[in-house]
Design a protein around this motif. Structure first.
Motif, PDB file in Angstrom:
ATOM      1  N   LEU A   1       0.826  -1.214   0.000  1.00 11.87           N
ATOM      2  CA  LEU A   1       0.000   0.000   0.000  1.00 11.87           C
ATOM      3  C   LEU A   1       0.856   1.259   0.000  1.00 11.87           C
ATOM      4  O   LEU A   1       0.489   2.270  -0.618  1.00 11.87           O
ATOM      5  N   THR A   2       1.995   1.200   0.670  1.00 13.60           N
ATOM      6  CA  THR A   2       2.927   2.332   0.635  1.00 13.60           C
ATOM      7  C   THR A   2       3.428   2.561  -0.779  1.00 13.60           C
ATOM      8  O   THR A   2       3.501   3.699  -1.254  1.00 13.60           O
ATOM      9  N   ALA A   3       3.749   1.469  -1.483  1.00 12.51           N
ATOM     10  CA  ALA A   3       4.192   1.571  -2.882  1.00 12.51           C
ATOM     11  C   ALA A   3       3.064   2.086  -3.774  1.00 12.51           C
ATOM     12  O   ALA A   3       3.293   2.914  -4.670  1.00 12.51           O
ATOM     13  N   LEU A   4       1.848   1.610  -3.534  1.00 12.83           N
ATOM     14  CA  LEU A   4       0.690   2.080  -4.309  1.00 12.83           C
ATOM     15  C   LEU A   4       0.507   3.578  -4.156  1.00 12.83           C
ATOM     16  O   LEU A   4       0.302   4.308  -5.141  1.00 12.83           O
ATOM     17  N   SER A   5       0.593   4.058  -2.934  1.00 16.15           N
ATOM     18  CA  SER A   5       0.461   5.497  -2.678  1.00 16.15           C
ATOM     19  C   SER A   5       1.592   6.278  -3.348  1.00 16.15           C
ATOM     20  O   SER A   5       1.349   7.269  -4.050  1.00 16.15           O
ATOM     21  N   LYS A   6       2.810   5.831  -3.149  1.00 10.56           N
ATOM     22  CA  LYS A   6       3.985   6.549  -3.655  1.00 10.56           C
ATOM     23  C   LYS A   6       3.952   6.705  -5.167  1.00 10.56           C
ATOM     24  O   LYS A   6       4.248   7.775  -5.710  1.00 10.56           O
ATOM     25  N   HIS A   7       3.580   5.646  -5.861  1.00 11.19           N
ATOM     26  CA  HIS A   7       3.686   5.658  -7.322  1.00 11.19           C
ATOM     27  C   HIS A   7       2.409   6.119  -8.021  1.00 11.19           C
ATOM     28  O   HIS A   7       2.447   6.436  -9.217  1.00 11.19           O
ATOM     29  N   SER A   8       1.307   6.199  -7.295  1.00  9.63           N
ATOM     30  CA  SER A   8       0.080   6.779  -7.867  1.00  9.63           C
ATOM     31  C   SER A   8      -0.033   8.263  -7.546  1.00  9.63           C
ATOM     32  O   SER A   8      -0.868   8.954  -8.119  1.00  9.63           O
ATOM     33  N   LEU A   9       0.778   8.746  -6.593  1.00 10.37           N
ATOM     34  CA  LEU A   9       0.698  10.103  -6.044  1.00 10.37           C
ATOM     35  C   LEU A   9      -0.609  10.348  -5.304  1.00 10.37           C
ATOM     36  O   LEU A   9      -1.021  11.489  -5.111  1.00 10.37           O
ATOM     37  N   ILE A  10      -1.258   9.263  -4.887  1.00 11.05           N
ATOM     38  CA  ILE A  10      -2.455   9.367  -4.053  1.00 11.05           C
ATOM     39  C   ILE A  10      -2.017   9.352  -2.596  1.00 11.05           C
ATOM     40  O   ILE A  10      -1.366   8.408  -2.153  1.00 11.05           O
ATOM     41  N   ASP A  11      -2.347  10.401  -1.854  1.00  9.95           N
ATOM     42  CA  ASP A  11      -2.109  10.370  -0.412  1.00  9.95           C
ATOM     43  C   ASP A  11      -3.072   9.355   0.198  1.00  9.95           C
ATOM     44  O   ASP A  11      -4.273   9.364  -0.103  1.00  9.95           O
TER      45      ASP A  11
ATOM     46  N   VAL B   1      -2.983  -1.904 -17.166  1.00 13.89           N
ATOM     47  CA  VAL B   1      -3.794  -0.971 -17.944  1.00 13.89           C
ATOM     48  C   VAL B   1      -5.074  -0.705 -17.155  1.00 13.89           C
ATOM     49  O   VAL B   1      -5.712  -1.642 -16.667  1.00 13.89           O
ATOM     50  N   VAL B   2      -5.424   0.561 -17.012  1.00 11.28           N
ATOM     51  CA  VAL B   2      -6.600   0.960 -16.238  1.00 11.28           C
ATOM     52  C   VAL B   2      -7.505   1.822 -17.099  1.00 11.28           C
ATOM     53  O   VAL B   2      -7.044   2.735 -17.793  1.00 11.28           O
ATOM     54  N   ASP B   3      -8.796   1.526 -17.050  1.00 12.39           N
ATOM     55  CA  ASP B   3      -9.828   2.350 -17.665  1.00 12.39           C
ATOM     56  C   ASP B   3     -10.836   2.693 -16.575  1.00 12.39           C
ATOM     57  O   ASP B   3     -11.441   1.800 -15.976  1.00 12.39           O
ATOM     58  N   VAL B   4     -10.990   3.990 -16.298  1.00 15.77           N
ATOM     59  CA  VAL B   4     -11.989   4.433 -15.319  1.00 15.77           C
ATOM     60  C   VAL B   4     -13.337   4.432 -16.040  1.00 15.77           C
ATOM     61  O   VAL B   4     -13.896   5.465 -16.381  1.00 15.77           O
ATOM     62  N   SER B   5     -13.829   3.231 -16.270  1.00 16.97           N
ATOM     63  CA  SER B   5     -14.925   2.997 -17.213  1.00 16.97           C
ATOM     64  C   SER B   5     -16.300   3.014 -16.581  1.00 16.97           C
ATOM     65  O   SER B   5     -17.305   3.151 -17.282  1.00 16.97           O
ATOM     66  N   GLY B   6     -16.365   2.806 -15.255  1.00 21.44           N
ATOM     67  CA  GLY B   6     -17.655   2.577 -14.621  1.00 21.44           C
ATOM     68  C   GLY B   6     -18.128   1.149 -14.780  1.00 21.44           C
ATOM     69  O   GLY B   6     -19.176   0.772 -14.258  1.00 21.44           O
ATOM     70  N   ARG B   7     -17.337   0.320 -15.493  1.00 22.86           N
ATOM     71  CA  ARG B   7     -17.674  -1.087 -15.711  1.00 22.86           C
ATOM     72  C   ARG B   7     -16.612  -1.948 -15.036  1.00 22.86           C
ATOM     73  O   ARG B   7     -15.503  -2.083 -15.546  1.00 22.86           O
TER      74      ARG B   7
ATOM     75  N   ALA C   1      -0.362   3.175 -13.659  1.00 24.82           N
ATOM     76  CA  ALA C   1      -1.456   3.255 -14.629  1.00 24.82           C
ATOM     77  C   ALA C   1      -2.630   4.042 -14.063  1.00 24.82           C
ATOM     78  O   ALA C   1      -3.244   4.863 -14.761  1.00 24.82           O
ATOM     79  N   LEU C   2      -2.936   3.815 -12.785  1.00 23.96           N
ATOM     80  CA  LEU C   2      -4.021   4.546 -12.141  1.00 23.96           C
ATOM     81  C   LEU C   2      -3.718   6.036 -12.082  1.00 23.96           C
ATOM     82  O   LEU C   2      -4.600   6.871 -12.329  1.00 23.96           O
ATOM     83  N   ARG C   3      -2.483   6.367 -11.772  1.00 23.90           N
ATOM     84  CA  ARG C   3      -2.062   7.777 -11.720  1.00 23.90           C
ATOM     85  C   ARG C   3      -2.360   8.488 -13.040  1.00 23.90           C
ATOM     86  O   ARG C   3      -2.896   9.592 -13.056  1.00 23.90           O
ATOM     87  N   ILE C   4      -2.046   7.847 -14.153  1.00 26.76           N
ATOM     88  CA  ILE C   4      -2.281   8.447 -15.468  1.00 26.76           C
ATOM     89  C   ILE C   4      -3.783   8.558 -15.743  1.00 26.76           C
ATOM     90  O   ILE C   4      -4.268   9.573 -16.250  1.00 26.76           O
ATOM     91  N   ALA C   5      -4.529   7.501 -15.403  1.00 32.42           N
ATOM     92  CA  ALA C   5      -5.959   7.458 -15.724  1.00 32.42           C
ATOM     93  C   ALA C   5      -6.768   8.516 -14.988  1.00 32.42           C
ATOM     94  O   ALA C   5      -7.720   9.064 -15.542  1.00 32.42           O
ATOM     95  N   ILE C   6      -6.403   8.804 -13.734  1.00 38.24           N
ATOM     96  CA  ILE C   6      -7.197   9.756 -12.949  1.00 38.24           C
ATOM     97  C   ILE C   6      -6.683  11.189 -13.057  1.00 38.24           C
ATOM     98  O   ILE C   6      -7.284  12.108 -12.504  1.00 38.24           O
ATOM     99  N   GLU C   7      -5.593  11.367 -13.783  1.00 35.76           N
ATOM    100  CA  GLU C   7      -4.997  12.694 -13.911  1.00 35.76           C
ATOM    101  C   GLU C   7      -5.921  13.629 -14.700  1.00 35.76           C
ATOM    102  O   GLU C   7      -6.447  13.265 -15.755  1.00 35.76           O
ATOM    103  N   PRO C   8      -6.145  14.834 -14.214  1.00 34.22           N
ATOM    104  CA  PRO C   8      -6.913  15.800 -15.013  1.00 34.22           C
ATOM    105  C   PRO C   8      -6.195  16.107 -16.335  1.00 34.22           C
ATOM    106  O   PRO C   8      -4.971  16.225 -16.372  1.00 34.22           O
ATOM    107  N   ASP C   9      -6.967  16.184 -17.392  1.00 32.09           N
ATOM    108  CA  ASP C   9      -6.444  16.508 -18.722  1.00 32.09           C
ATOM    109  C   ASP C   9      -7.074  17.826 -19.161  1.00 32.09           C
ATOM    110  O   ASP C   9      -8.286  17.910 -19.350  1.00 32.09           O
TER     111      ASP C   9
END
Length: 201
Positions: free
Chosen positions: A43-53, A109-115, A180-188
């Protein structure tokens, strides 16, 4: 400055009690106490590399098995992620990453698809039975990604392309998913509204 996308949740069952908070626009700082040492590391690695606190405090029946605590934290993280994303307006939506850890190599690969959907392949035969750190069964890696994907409404593909050491394989999976999650949730800045032809995700 736009307000950060955040969520805080409490979840209690007869098997575990969890307090979890996330900030999707953080810097990857974390405070993790899951009661399962190797999972703390993941979980520490997940936080660090997604930039999610990420802050997690959990207690559970780990004297029986780590399964309940680990899966329930995955569920809670997924619900919090879905809440923090809101209507998903302006996000990139898709993300992919290829991450090595020594001999291990994983693509996510992540798609914030709702599915909700998970495709999880390539772990070596016997990985699911291996005790990592003496307490975390390899089978739990898939359980975590299932719990996150199904509760956050993500389509996730994770492919282990190579690896020998179970610790390296598991850690590369979490890091690849995080990137992958970091990229997918990033504002564009070029995305106006919901990034779907249907108008909803």
């Amino acid at each position: 400055m736009t307000a950060h996308r955040t969520a805080s949740l409490s979840r209690s069952t007869s098997e575990s009690s969890i307090e979890l908070s996330i900030d999707l626009d953080g810097t990857g700082t974390s405070s993790i106490n899951s009661g399962v040492p190797f999972f703390d590391h993941m979980l520490t690695a997940l936080s660090k590399h997604s930039l999610i606190d990420l802050d997690v405090t959990a207690t559970g029946d780990t004297h029986i098995d780590v399964h309940h605590s680990v899966e329930d934290i995955g569920i809670t993280f997924g619900i919090a992620l879905k809440q923090a994303l809101g209507d998903k307006a302006g996000i990139s939506r898709f993300g992919d990453a290829l991450v090595p850890l020594d001999e291990a190599l994983v693509q996510a690969v992540v798609d914030v698809s709702g599915r909700p959907y998970l495709v999880h392949t390539g772990e070596p035969v016997g990985f699911e039975h291996h005790l990592i750190g003496g307490h975390f069964t390899g089978s739990m890696v898939r359980h975590v990604f299932e719990a996150i994907a199904f509760n956050a409404g993500l389509t996730v593909h994770i492919t282990v392309l190579g690896g020998r050491d179970p610790h390296h394989i598991a850690e590369a999976e979490f890091k690849a998913f995080a990137r992958a999650l970091r990229i997918a949730i990033e504002p564009d800045a070029r995305v106006s509204g919901i990034p779907s032809t249907k108008g909803a995700l």
